[in-house]
Design a protein around this motif. Structure first.
Motif, short mmCIF file in Angstrom:
data_model
loop_
_atom_site.label_atom_id
_atom_site.label_comp_id
_atom_site.label_asym_id
_atom_site.label_seq_id
_atom_site.Cartn_x
_atom_site.Cartn_y
_atom_site.Cartn_z
N TRP A 115 0.81 -1.21 0.00
CA TRP A 115 0.00 0.00 0.00
C TRP A 115 0.84 1.26 0.00
CZ3 TRP A 115 1.00 2.88 4.33
CH2 TRP A 115 1.45 2.20 5.47
N ALA A 116 2.14 1.12 0.14
CA ALA A 116 3.06 2.27 0.09
C ALA A 116 4.45 1.73 -0.21
CB ALA A 116 3.07 3.01 1.42
N ARG A 127 7.96 -3.45 7.25
CA ARG A 127 6.72 -2.95 7.84
C ARG A 127 6.28 -3.83 9.01
NH1 ARG A 127 3.23 -0.87 10.04
NH2 ARG A 127 5.11 0.23 10.67
N LEU A 164 6.33 7.20 6.34
CA LEU A 164 4.89 6.97 6.27
C LEU A 164 4.11 8.29 6.40
CD1 LEU A 164 4.48 3.70 8.36
CD2 LEU A 164 4.43 3.95 5.88
N PHE A 167 4.24 9.80 3.10
CA PHE A 167 3.36 9.09 2.19
C PHE A 167 1.92 9.56 2.36
CE2 PHE A 167 0.22 5.65 1.86
CZ PHE A 167 0.29 5.37 0.51
N THR A 171 -0.23 11.49 -0.57
CA THR A 171 -1.39 10.85 -1.19
C THR A 171 -2.72 11.43 -0.75
OG1 THR A 171 -1.45 9.17 0.56
CG2 THR A 171 -0.13 8.68 -1.41
#
Length: 265
Positions: A115-116, A127, A164, A167, A171
């Motif tokens: 997802w990233a 992760r 994160l 990110f 987004t």
């Protein structure tokens, strides 16, 4: 973005699973509310963590090219027995074997949906290593057990958290990043107990164009200083800023602004 060695993440996941199992079988009341995740009991926290590991491990093993629904993961919700430490422990042990085995078998470069970040199994190794590192802290805080984490993992965990945040800001996945556009404001994180070779210091800048960060010793609007594990947990909302050993120098409200507006919860 720089990762640790793939095997380092695999070994850390295995270690963290073992340590989490120790908390499950410590005699603690599984119905106790987790203070840092008050929507969960200790058992729910463990089931969440184990389910995430099984989900990621299944995707890696299958080299999934799209998100796999959790209901397609065998025992993704945990064992059928409720409130049973032995059943939860056995499930968690099997879970650790499943994900670590899948990650070691595929290596870091297998193409897998994420997802990233990079669409690779290496993303999931990193992760999940940090996911369980933080959730083991939640469990340790719940039962009053001591907690520490290896310096290289803690430092990489701070790197990943900042990535994160970037990110999410890039987004638009959450509304809160807009609150972090504060020109001229910055945060310095300084681990006071780390080997200098680790360079466990960070400068986080909150400009009009978004959050940027880099490793290094630089002046900032506010500094958070203390042992590396404590800095990690405070920046992850797991320890209050007034925890013994932590020191806030400068404009505390800037750090509090960051903490209010950098949570995925």
């Amino acid at each position: 973005m720089t990762y640790l060695a793939h095997e380092r993440y695999c070994a850390e996941i295995a270690l963290q699973v073992e340590q989490l199992r120790g908390l499950v079988t410590s005699g603690a009341d599984l119905s106790t509310t987790v203070p840092t995740c008050p929507e969960w009991s200790l058992e729910q926290l463990v089931r969440h963590m184990g389910g995430a590991l099984r989900w990621a491990g299944t995707m890696v093993r299958n080299r999934a090219q799209e998100m796999l629904p959790l209901d397609q993961v065998p025992l993704g919700g945990g064992p059928e027995e409720k409130g049973d430490p032995a059943a939860l422990d056995a499930w968690l042990a099997q879970t650790g074997e499943l994900i670590v085995g899948a990650l070691r078998e595929t290596g870091p470069d297998a193409k897998v949906w994420t997802w990233a970040g990079p669409a690779s199994s290496g993303f999931w190794a990193r992760r999940m290593a940090h996911e369980i590192t933080i959730h083991r802290a939640d469990a340790a805080l719940t039962v009053g057990a001591p907690y520490d984490v290896a310096p290289d993992i803690a430092a990489d965990g701070l790197d990943e958290w900042l990535e994160l945040v970037q990110f999410v800001q890039r987004t638009g996945a959450r509304e809160w990043p807009a609150e972090l556009r504060v020109p001229g404001r910055s945060i310095h994180l300084h681990a006071t107990d780390a080997d200098p070779a680790l360079n466990a210091e960070w400068l986080v800048e909150m400009g009009e164009d978004g959050v940027t960060w880099r490793r290094g010793h630089e002046k900032a609007t506010v500094a958070l200083r203390g042992p590396l594990t404590s800095v990690l947990l405070a920046f992850y909302h797991r320890l209050p800023l007034d925890t013994p050993g932590l020191e806030v120098v400068g404009e505390r409200e800037v750090l509090e602004l960051w903490l209010r507006n950098s949570s995925f919860g």
